[in-house]
Scaffold this motif. Structure first.
Motif, short mmCIF file in Angstrom:
data_model
loop_
_atom_site.label_atom_id
_atom_site.label_comp_id
_atom_site.label_asym_id
_atom_site.label_seq_id
_atom_site.Cartn_x
_atom_site.Cartn_y
_atom_site.Cartn_z
N PRO A 10 0.83 -1.21 0.00
CA PRO A 10 0.00 0.00 0.00
C PRO A 10 0.86 1.25 0.00
CG PRO A 10 -0.10 -1.12 2.12
CD PRO A 10 0.70 -2.00 1.20
N GLU A 11 0.39 2.27 -0.74
CA GLU A 11 1.15 3.51 -0.86
C GLU A 11 0.76 4.49 0.23
OE1 GLU A 11 1.00 5.31 -4.71
OE2 GLU A 11 0.97 3.37 -5.70
N GLU A 12 1.75 5.14 0.81
CA GLU A 12 1.48 6.20 1.78
C GLU A 12 1.56 7.56 1.10
OE1 GLU A 12 3.92 5.75 5.23
OE2 GLU A 12 3.46 3.64 5.41
N GLU A 13 2.52 7.74 0.23
CA GLU A 13 2.65 8.96 -0.55
C GLU A 13 3.33 8.63 -1.85
OE1 GLU A 13 6.81 10.90 1.00
OE2 GLU A 13 5.02 11.44 2.08
N ARG A 14 3.20 9.52 -2.81
CA ARG A 14 3.81 9.31 -4.12
C ARG A 14 4.88 10.33 -4.38
NH1 ARG A 14 0.58 7.07 -9.19
NH2 ARG A 14 0.07 5.14 -8.19
N ARG A 15 6.01 9.84 -4.86
CA ARG A 15 7.08 10.70 -5.35
C ARG A 15 7.30 10.32 -6.80
NH1 ARG A 15 9.84 8.79 -0.39
NH2 ARG A 15 9.35 10.34 1.19
N VAL A 16 7.05 11.26 -7.69
CA VAL A 16 7.13 10.97 -9.11
C VAL A 16 7.99 12.03 -9.79
CG1 VAL A 16 5.82 10.72 -11.25
CG2 VAL A 16 4.83 9.93 -9.10
N LYS A 17 8.90 11.57 -10.63
CA LYS A 17 9.66 12.47 -11.49
C LYS A 17 9.24 12.18 -12.92
CE LYS A 17 13.85 13.19 -8.78
NZ LYS A 17 15.31 13.06 -8.78
N ALA A 18 8.91 13.23 -13.65
CA ALA A 18 8.50 13.07 -15.04
C ALA A 18 9.66 12.57 -15.89
CB ALA A 18 7.97 14.39 -15.59
#
Length: 182
Positions: A10-18
């Motif tokens: 399960p995800e707690e937060e998302r860190r995304v780089k394009a």
């Protein structure tokens, strides 16, 4: 090919780089593979029978069949109960198998649709099931989208983009056209 059923924590937060697949892969985000089918060759019979015996009528007829197998209790033959029960179970199983077969075909068609993804500075053709979180995708007018997207730019005046949500729930009753302004 990755399986769609791969379990993710399960995800707690998302860190995304394009446009940074290597960075985004370490977070093990869900894949873009679509799976709407319920069964496979191994699980069809047990799951389908379990679901069918959740119906009160099927359970009732199974209980009657068990009672009719005891000669001291029943004056009727077990044959009078097993034939209708097996007939109903078989017809329902064939219908469920047919529906699931078409779901598998639809899933396969959607997963294998092509899209233009920016990889290493070049637009490349990629199957929708291989699109990853953070990928930059080039869409054209009336192109199908099988992922959640963040619109970065639009060629329409004032940056407008119209989205038709006919595929949500795979039902025409959900069909809407929404203008989105950036």
């Amino acid at each position: 090919m990755e399986l769609c059923t791969k379990k993710r924590p399960p995800e707690e937060e998302r860190r995304v780089k394009a446009n940074a697949r290597e960075y985004n892969e370490k977070f093990q985000y869900a894949s873009n593979c679509i799976k709407t089918s319920k069964y496979n060759m191994v699980t069809f019979l047990p799951i389908n029978l379990f679901e069918q015996f959740q119906e009160v009528a099927n359970t009732y007829f199974l209980f009657l069949l068990i009672l009719q197998l005891i000669p001291q209790i029943s004056s009727l033959s077990w044959f009078t109960t097993i034939v209708p029960l097996v007939l109903v179970l078989t017809i329902t199983a064939v219908k469920d198998a047919t529906d699931d077969y078409f779901r598998h075909k639809s899933d396969n068609q959607v997963n294998n649709r092509q899209s233009q993804v920016l990889i290493s500075g070049k637009l490349q053709q990629e199957q929708w099931m291989n699109v990853r979180v953070g990928d930059i995708i080039k869409l054209e007018n009336n192109q199908f989208v099988a992922a959640d997207l963040l619109l970065l730019s639009s060629s329409e005046p004032h940056g407008l983009c119209y989205i038709e949500t006919a595929e949500l729930g795979r039902s025409e009753s959900n069909r809407m056209e929404e203008p989105i302004q950036r």
